[in-house]
Design an enzyme around this catalytic site. Structure first.
Site, short mmCIF file in Angstrom:
data_model
loop_
_atom_site.label_atom_id
_atom_site.label_comp_id
_atom_site.label_asym_id
_atom_site.label_seq_id
_atom_site.Cartn_x
_atom_site.Cartn_y
_atom_site.Cartn_z
N GLY A 24 -1.00 -25.36 -25.96
CA GLY A 24 -1.50 -26.52 -26.69
C GLY A 24 -0.38 -27.32 -27.35
O GLY A 24 -0.48 -28.54 -27.51
N ASN A 25 0.73 -26.63 -27.70
CA ASN A 25 1.81 -27.32 -28.41
C ASN A 25 2.59 -28.27 -27.50
O ASN A 25 3.38 -29.07 -27.99
CB ASN A 25 2.77 -26.30 -29.04
CG ASN A 25 3.43 -25.45 -27.99
OD1 ASN A 25 2.78 -24.64 -27.35
ND2 ASN A 25 4.71 -25.65 -27.79
N LYS A 56 -12.66 -17.71 -29.58
CA LYS A 56 -11.62 -18.68 -29.23
C LYS A 56 -11.62 -19.85 -30.20
O LYS A 56 -12.62 -20.54 -30.39
CB LYS A 56 -11.85 -19.18 -27.80
CG LYS A 56 -10.92 -20.29 -27.41
CD LYS A 56 -10.47 -20.23 -25.98
CE LYS A 56 -9.34 -21.17 -25.70
NZ LYS A 56 -8.07 -20.77 -26.30
N LYS A 75 -7.13 -20.18 -21.19
CA LYS A 75 -6.34 -20.76 -20.10
C LYS A 75 -5.30 -19.77 -19.54
O LYS A 75 -4.95 -19.84 -18.37
CB LYS A 75 -5.65 -22.05 -20.54
CG LYS A 75 -4.61 -21.88 -21.62
CD LYS A 75 -3.24 -22.37 -21.19
CE LYS A 75 -2.16 -22.20 -22.23
NZ LYS A 75 -2.30 -21.37 -23.37
N LYS A 133 -1.96 -13.90 -23.62
CA LYS A 133 -0.78 -14.12 -22.76
C LYS A 133 -0.27 -12.79 -22.21
O LYS A 133 0.06 -12.69 -21.02
CB LYS A 133 0.36 -14.80 -23.55
CG LYS A 133 0.03 -16.21 -23.94
CD LYS A 133 1.22 -16.87 -24.63
CE LYS A 133 0.77 -17.99 -25.53
NZ LYS A 133 -0.09 -19.00 -24.91
P1 ADP Z 1 -0.58 -21.65 -26.86
O1 ADP Z 1 -1.16 -22.94 -27.28
O2 ADP Z 1 0.75 -21.80 -26.22
O3 ADP Z 1 -1.51 -20.78 -26.09
P2 ADP Z 1 -0.93 -19.79 -29.08
O4 ADP Z 1 -0.91 -20.26 -30.50
O5 ADP Z 1 -2.23 -19.38 -28.50
O6 ADP Z 1 -0.20 -20.92 -28.24
O7 ADP Z 1 0.10 -18.55 -28.94
C1 ADP Z 1 1.44 -18.65 -29.37
C2 ADP Z 1 1.57 -18.14 -30.81
O8 ADP Z 1 1.42 -16.70 -30.84
C3 ADP Z 1 2.91 -18.33 -31.47
O9 ADP Z 1 3.02 -19.60 -32.06
C4 ADP Z 1 2.93 -17.22 -32.54
O10 ADP Z 1 2.59 -17.74 -33.79
C5 ADP Z 1 1.83 -16.27 -32.12
N1 ADP Z 1 2.21 -14.85 -32.01
C6 ADP Z 1 1.40 -13.83 -32.41
N2 ADP Z 1 1.98 -12.65 -32.18
C7 ADP Z 1 3.19 -12.89 -31.64
C8 ADP Z 1 4.24 -12.06 -31.18
N3 ADP Z 1 4.16 -10.73 -31.23
N4 ADP Z 1 5.34 -12.65 -30.66
C9 ADP Z 1 5.44 -14.00 -30.60
N5 ADP Z 1 4.46 -14.84 -31.03
C10 ADP Z 1 3.34 -14.31 -31.53
MG MG Z 2 -3.39 -19.86 -26.80
#
Ligand code: ADP
Ligand code: MG
Length: 306
Positions: free
Chosen positions: A9-10, A122, A205, A263
């Protein structure tokens, strides 16, 4: 090489930014050159997220006095596929992609009896202070959960089972077309008696990207987000980056369900099924993450954690 790139999303919107169209187009313009370079050389499928955008459309639909009832989330996911797909197509072309990029409005089959329908997890839309979230909860019937210091709407996120338009994507890829597929995880549909019907949900996604990468026999699944690597002990004084890990070791670790969890699960599923490589890293380092020189690389069978 054939690869599936999941765009977080970023890539479009950072936390706290207004969901204005021009903000998102500007972010994509920054990300597009690296993606265009990769897409010019390889067979690329892009699966984008839509959490903030689908939440915004839901809010608008709910507030529209001209409607008998708000549009279901499935319709709104389709709307986000159209607009975000168009933005990505245009950004890639403007960044010099020599070939064509096209968006497929894509349906993802889910099970009607998926337990996720009973437990929304979600996050969609923007964050609110708790009192505002409670007010929205009572006027809309939506569910809100705490996300950091804010409260955000949560919706059902069932498992992706099948991508309806995947055969069309394969034809396009073979003909050198970059395909933007299953945005927002795909329009969630259930399948009954040879009939498809949309349901109120948003599929993850990253899990959809893993299914696509497996079914299309991609060589690589890349998840680009806003952190440079997966971290061990994330957010604690002992936090350290994970550079390479085998799926067996990865499965033993725990990550939060709303963010890094899907992920890691997606990477594990894809690598297990194909013995290919998955990578999680920063959009700002896209080329290095794809090359295996940055991010967290997830591989089959390797016992070492580094
Ligand atoms: P996207 O929109 O890319 O799916 P998300 O917010 O769903 O992004 O996932 C990425 C986020 O996961 C990062 O910004 C971070 O804050 C968080 N996060 C949680 N646990 C971890 C971890 N163990 N290592 C890295 N990031 C993490
Ligand atoms: Mg996400």
């Amino acid at each position: 090489m054939r690869m599936v790139i999941a765009l977080g999303g970023n890539a479009l919107l950072r936390r706290g930014e207004r969901p204005d169209a021009e903000v998102q187009v500007a972010h994509l313009a920054v990300a597009a050159p690296a993606l265009a370079t990769v897409a010019a050389e390889h067979e690329v499928v892009i699966v984008h997220g839509n959490g903030p955008q689908v939440g915004l459309l839901a809010l608008e639909s709910t507030a529209d006095p001209g409607l008998t009832k708000p549009y279901p989330l499935s319709d709104l996911v389709a709307e986000t596929q159209g607009v975000i797909g168009y933005w990505i197509q245009q950004a890639l072309t403007n960044a010099g992609l020599p070939g064509r990029a096209v968006t497929l409005v894509t349906q993802t089959v889910v099970s009607a009896d998926d337990p996720a329908f009973g437990t929304p997890t979600k996050y969609v839309g923007t964050g609110y202070p708790e009192d505002h979230a409670r007010l929205l909860e009572s006027t809309t019937g939506w569910t809100f959960h705490q996300d950091g210091v804010e409260w955000r709407r949560v919706v059902a996120s069932p498992e992706p089972r099948r991508i309806v338009e995947l055969d069309a994507a394969e034809i396009l890829l073979r003909n050198g077309v970059t395909v933007i597929l299953a945005g927002g995880g795909g329009v969630p549909v259930v399948e009954g008696a040879a009939r498809l019907a949309g349901v109120d949900a948003v599929v993850d996604k990253d899990l959809t990207a893993a299914l696509i990468a497996t079914e299309l026999r991609a060589d690589l699944l890349v998840m680009l987000t806003d952190v440079p690597t997966v971290y061990l002990d994330y957010g604690t004084p002992t936090q350290r980056p994970l550079h390479e890990i085998g799926i067996a070791d990865l499965a033993a670790l725990h990550f939060p369900s709303g963010s890094m969890g899907p992920k890691v699960t997606a990477a594990g599923r894809y690598v297990e099924a194909t013995k290919g490589r998955a990578a999680i890293g920063s959009l700002d380092e896209a080329a290095a993450v794809i090359a295996g020189a940055a991010g967290t690389q997830i591989v089959a069978g390797s016992p070492r954690v580094s």
